[in-house]
Design an enzyme around this catalytic site. Structure first.
Site, PDB file in Angstrom:
ATOM      1  N   ALA A 104       2.822 -12.417  47.064  1.00  0.00           N
ATOM      2  CA  ALA A 104       3.877 -13.315  47.521  1.00  0.00           C
ATOM      3  C   ALA A 104       4.971 -12.482  48.175  1.00  0.00           C
ATOM      4  O   ALA A 104       5.049 -11.263  47.982  1.00  0.00           O
ATOM      5  CB  ALA A 104       4.430 -14.115  46.345  1.00  0.00           C
ATOM      6  N   GLY A 147       0.018 -12.830  44.378  1.00  0.00           N
ATOM      7  CA  GLY A 147      -0.230 -14.138  44.965  1.00  0.00           C
ATOM      8  C   GLY A 147      -1.453 -14.150  45.860  1.00  0.00           C
ATOM      9  O   GLY A 147      -2.111 -15.179  46.018  1.00  0.00           O
ATOM     10  N   GLU A 150      -4.299 -14.678  43.575  1.00  0.00           N
ATOM     11  CA  GLU A 150      -4.251 -16.069  43.123  1.00  0.00           C
ATOM     12  C   GLU A 150      -4.693 -17.024  44.224  1.00  0.00           C
ATOM     13  O   GLU A 150      -5.351 -18.037  43.946  1.00  0.00           O
ATOM     14  CB  GLU A 150      -2.827 -16.401  42.665  1.00  0.00           C
ATOM     15  N   GLU A 170       2.177  -8.057  39.130  1.00  0.00           N
ATOM     16  CA  GLU A 170       3.526  -8.596  38.939  1.00  0.00           C
ATOM     17  C   GLU A 170       4.274  -7.922  37.793  1.00  0.00           C
ATOM     18  O   GLU A 170       5.503  -7.811  37.803  1.00  0.00           O
ATOM     19  CB  GLU A 170       3.458 -10.112  38.676  1.00  0.00           C
TER      20      GLU A 170
END
Length: 296
Positions: A104, A147, A150, A170
């Site tokens: 992300a 992300g 994911e 993360e």
């Protein structure tokens, strides 16, 4: 790449964001059209011999395809467009050979608060991807971290290039997975391996991902997208309505008990006999000819 190295890379981006706060200004609202590919952060096209596969390429190479809000909004739009297009039977999602998506966009979210996240329903786009009816094939080259990992997990099938790396780093920047990493990984690769990835931040190779059941197949990087499109073409040759029902059945296996899933599968199976495509498919088989499905 070690967790320490990942941490340094991620924190360097955070530091850069702090030096350039103007980058946090609200983005200009744009209207997008899949037909004209009028996107800033992705590319779209139809591909395959019969042009029945939708191909979406993440296109922020300088940011290693970091998943900013603009990119995720465009991806949501493109997926819904292909999902509604009756000529498209499957969708391939890819990045470039260096990165599928490195995570992300930290610069964009580092100043978020709990209240902002809750009010804006942060990461909603990840949930929207799982609602697409048509099969989505992730063709992962390079880094699929945070992300990005994911995002691949929300897809139905993952093909990987031989240099791909999957991970949830993360923890190295003081947070944890928020787009499904801690929930989907255990369903695919088990608790112990998931705990190792999430708590250490260390990535795994494409070969490890395949052995763990996270990835279906591994190909040379330069052949990956073509192989994913080939799979999309094979899926697209079947009845769209039956493919949709079969996708629902497999997804149910991860969300319910075995007995409930078996009953659900049986009811969907019964339902296929109310379709014209079931009649055509079985007739074509007995007559030894290719079926002509009409999605009815």
């Amino acid at each position: 790449m070690s967790a320490i190295r990942l941490s340094k890379v991620l924190f360097s981006r955070v530091s850069q964001a702090a030096r350039f706060p103007q980058q946090f200004a609200a983005p200009t609202i744009r209207c997008y059209s899949c037909e004209t590919n009028n996107f800033e952060h992705i590319k779209t096209e139809t591909t395959g011999e019969k042009k029945n596969v939708g191909l979406i390429t993440l296109n922020r190479p300088k940011a290693l395809n970091a998943l900013c809000k603009g990119l995720m909004d465009e991806l949501d739009h493109a997926l819904k467009h292909f999902d509604a297009n009756p000529a498209i039977g499957a969708i391939v999602l890819t990045g470039n050979e260096k990165a599928f998506a490195a995570g992300a966009d930290i610069k964009e979210m580092m100043n978020n608060t709990y209240t902002i996240n809750e009010k804006n329903n942060f990461l909603q786009n990840w949930e929207n991807i799982s609602k697409i009816k048509k099969p989505i094939i992730a063709a992962v080259n390079g880094y699929a971290l945070g992300g990005g990992c994911e995002l691949a997990l929300t897809c139905d099938i993952i093909y990987a290039g031989d240099k791909a790396r999957f991970g949830q780093p993360e923890i190295a920047i003081g947070t944890m997975p928020g787009g499904g990493g801690s929930q989907r990984l255990p369903r695919f690769i088990g608790k112990s391996k998931s705990m190792e990835l999430v708590l250490s931040g260390n990535p795994i190779t494409a070969e490890e991902a395949e052995r763990s059941g996270l990835v279906s197949r591994v190909f040379p990087a330069d052949k990956l997208v073509a192989e994913a499109v080939k799979l999309g073409e094979k899926i697209s040759s079947h009845s769209p309505i039956i493919v949709s029902l079969a996708k629902k059945a497999v997804n149910a296996a991860y969300e319910t008990s075995l007995q409930h899933g078996l009953n659900y599968e049986k009811q969907l199976f019964y339902g296929t006999f109310a379709t014209a495509d079931q009649k055509e498919g079985m007739a074509a088989f007995t007559e030894k000819r290719p079926p002509k499905f009409t999605n009815e």
